[in-house]
Design an enzyme around this catalytic site. Structure first.
Site, PDB file in Angstrom:
ATOM      1  CG  ASP A  11      16.920  33.164  27.374  1.00  0.00           C
ATOM      2  OD1 ASP A  11      17.404  33.077  28.696  1.00  0.00           O
ATOM      3  OD2 ASP A  11      17.332  32.791  26.248  1.00  0.00           O
ATOM      4  CE  LYS A  14      12.321  29.082  32.328  1.00  0.00           C
ATOM      5  NZ  LYS A  14      12.936  29.571  31.023  1.00  0.00           N
ATOM      6  N   GLY A  38      20.052  31.568  33.488  1.00  0.00           N
ATOM      7  CA  GLY A  38      20.371  32.769  33.911  1.00  0.00           C
ATOM      8  C   GLY A  38      18.993  33.511  34.307  1.00  0.00           C
ATOM      9  CG  HIS A  39      16.268  31.719  36.390  1.00  0.00           C
ATOM     10  ND1 HIS A  39      16.129  30.597  37.047  1.00  0.00           N
ATOM     11  CD2 HIS A  39      15.961  31.427  34.979  1.00  0.00           C
ATOM     12  CE1 HIS A  39      15.773  29.633  36.202  1.00  0.00           C
ATOM     13  NE2 HIS A  39      15.882  30.117  35.064  1.00  0.00           N
ATOM     14  CD  GLN A 201      18.447  25.084  30.778  1.00  0.00           C
ATOM     15  OE1 GLN A 201      18.103  24.288  31.363  1.00  0.00           O
ATOM     16  NE2 GLN A 201      19.319  26.212  31.312  1.00  0.00           N
TER      17      GLN A 201
HETATM   18  P1  IMP Z   1      24.165  24.011  27.321  1.00  0.00           P
HETATM   19  O1  IMP Z   1      22.920  23.791  28.172  1.00  0.00           O
HETATM   20  O2  IMP Z   1      24.974  25.080  27.926  1.00  0.00           O
HETATM   21  O3  IMP Z   1      24.813  22.684  26.907  1.00  0.00           O
HETATM   22  O4  IMP Z   1      23.718  24.883  25.876  1.00  0.00           O
HETATM   23  C1  IMP Z   1      22.945  23.999  24.811  1.00  0.00           C
HETATM   24  C2  IMP Z   1      21.971  24.840  24.052  1.00  0.00           C
HETATM   25  O5  IMP Z   1      21.060  25.503  25.128  1.00  0.00           O
HETATM   26  C3  IMP Z   1      22.736  26.169  23.549  1.00  0.00           C
HETATM   27  O6  IMP Z   1      22.197  26.617  22.384  1.00  0.00           O
HETATM   28  C4  IMP Z   1      22.464  27.082  24.599  1.00  0.00           C
HETATM   29  O7  IMP Z   1      22.367  28.391  24.246  1.00  0.00           O
HETATM   30  C5  IMP Z   1      20.907  26.997  25.341  1.00  0.00           C
HETATM   31  N1  IMP Z   1      20.584  27.308  26.594  1.00  0.00           N
HETATM   32  C6  IMP Z   1      21.135  26.691  27.518  1.00  0.00           C
HETATM   33  N2  IMP Z   1      20.624  27.305  28.598  1.00  0.00           N
HETATM   34  C7  IMP Z   1      19.837  28.221  28.181  1.00  0.00           C
HETATM   35  C8  IMP Z   1      18.920  29.168  29.124  1.00  0.00           C
HETATM   36  O8  IMP Z   1      18.679  29.335  30.379  1.00  0.00           O
HETATM   37  N3  IMP Z   1      18.272  29.822  28.223  1.00  0.00           N
HETATM   38  C9  IMP Z   1      18.338  29.831  26.702  1.00  0.00           C
HETATM   39  N4  IMP Z   1      18.888  29.046  26.016  1.00  0.00           N
HETATM   40  C10 IMP Z   1      19.780  28.146  26.799  1.00  0.00           C
END
Ligand code: IMP
Length: 372
Positions: A11, A14, A38-39, A201
């Site tokens: 977040d 990017k 989510g972009h 991420q």
């Molecule tokens: P997962 O990737 O859905 O397994 O989530 C694992 C951890 O990564 C959790 O704390 C999510 O909130 C975080 N997370 C996953 N994708 C994103 C992202 O695109 N932005 C911010 N946090 C993320």
């Protein structure tokens, strides 16, 4: 090939930077993750949220590649393509999918949703899908597209009838995927033209280098781009590292500089810090320079970009966490380089990181960039 990655917990805004840089690149490629990201991009007054499709899609000259390191939910991809095509007709013709990418099945989705509370995952099936990949019992795109694999929902008998609905969607998604450009894993190596690898991420969510176990299940850092796109490591030239002027985190896990007071609430409100995938409020805090320095070094950042500088405008004081303590700075009124308070803030960061900040982003629009 150049790589763009997030230096914090994801977040970092990017996709605005990817969208802007994509003007100069022929191909934009995602190398890890799935619909957990989510972009958000603003295009001709419309808000477009991308989860699986690379952010290059907005630029009509680009090819967009979903690499072997990704995990793809076929129904989610179908819905995303149909939505994007409302604004960008024919977008699917510029999307290429590696046949070695893994498939998120309804089993993965259901399991992840049931496990939501431990890590605070996004519920998009990411962890279970990568687990099955590493355990060598996953399904790849090629298994459905060429080998005509069918998943039988029989194992779900006795569960909620909505689960069968998920299987029907999944079937639709895989049929749709068969109509797309599915290409061999080495497709990118065969292409002419410049490549931008787009990370999802952030570094602090990396499976090896993040705050384990509160991380995602993939290699989010720049080194992941080579393996996740089937490219040799020497192909990586520039690494664009993106950080925010403060810190946010969604999901569980430690956040040393978290603000649980009205200042944190203000940053959350002004910065619109709500998850693009899950809508969850993001935890907000001051920039942690000790962690940021490590991220810059680990990723081999060549170009450093700081976003959302305008969110901290008009605060009495702004703080930075560095060497285990807080440092207080007078706030800035305008996010431009004529404001000496902003310059003071930037100088402190550059000194600690031993790295120049190359660009700051001062508004959500594509134009809101200042090159330093
Ligand atoms: P997962 O990737 O859905 O397994 O989530 C694992 C951890 O990564 C959790 O704390 C999510 O909130 C975080 N997370 C996953 N994708 C994103 C992202 O695109 N932005 C911010 N946090 C993320």
């Amino acid at each position: 090939m150049d790589v763009l990655i997030g230096l914090q917990f994801g977040d970092e805004a990017k996709s605005k930077i990817t969208d802007m840089l994509a003007e100069k690149y022929d191909i934009v490629a995602r190398y890890q993750g799935g619909a957990n990201s989510g972009h958000t991009i603003y295009h001709e007054g419309n808000k477009i949220v991308l989860h699986l499709i690379p952010s290059g899609i907005i630029q009509p000259h680009t090819k967009n590649f979903l690499g072997n390191g990704m995990v793809i939910d076929p129904y989610g991809l179908m819905q995303e393509i149909l939505e994007v095509e409302k604004y960008i007709p024919g977008a699917r013709d510029r999307i290429y999918i590696s046949e070695n990418a893994h498939i998120v099945t309804p089993y993965h989705l259901l399991e992840d949703i049931e496990n939501l509370n431990s890590i605070g995952s996004t519920g998009k099936g990411i962890g279970p899908c990568y687990r099955d990949k590493v355990y060598r019992q996953g399904y790849r795109v090629v298994d459905f597209i060429k080998n005509n694999l069918v998943i039988d929902p029989i194992d779900l008998l006795g569960k909620d009838e909505n689960d069968f609905f998920e299987f029907e969607q999944f079937r639709q998604g895989t049929e749709f995927m068969k109509t797309l450009n599915v290409v061999p894993s080495n497709w990118l190596r065969e292409q002419e033209g410049t490549i931008l690898a787009e990370g999802a991420q952030g570094t602090m969510l990396d499976i090896d280098h993040g705050s384990y176990p509160y991380v995602t299940s993939s290699t989010t850092i720049s080194s992941g781009a080579a393996t996740g796109l089937s490219m040799p490591p020497q192909s990586v030239k520039r690494v664009y590292g993106v950080c925010k002027a403060y810190l946010t985190r969604v999901g569980n896990g430690e956040m040393l500089s978290e603000l649980t007071n009205e200042i944190g609430e203000k940053i959350q409100k002004v910065g619109r810090e709500f998850g693009a995938t899950t809508g969850r409020p993001r935890r907000c805090g001051w920039l942690n320079l000790d962690e940021l320095k490590d991220s810059v070094e680990l990723n081999g950042v060549t170009d450093l970009i700081m976003t959302k500088v305008d969110v901290l405008e008009n605060m009495d004081t702004v703080e930075l966490y560095s060497d285990g303590e807080y440092h207080t700075f007078p706030g800035w009124e305008k996010s431009d380089l004529s404001d000496t308070n902003l310059i003071r803030f930037i100088n402190f960061i550059e000194k600690k990181l031993e790295k120049k900040i190359d660009m700051i982003s001062v508004s959500p629009e594509r134009e809101g960039i200042i090159i330093i």
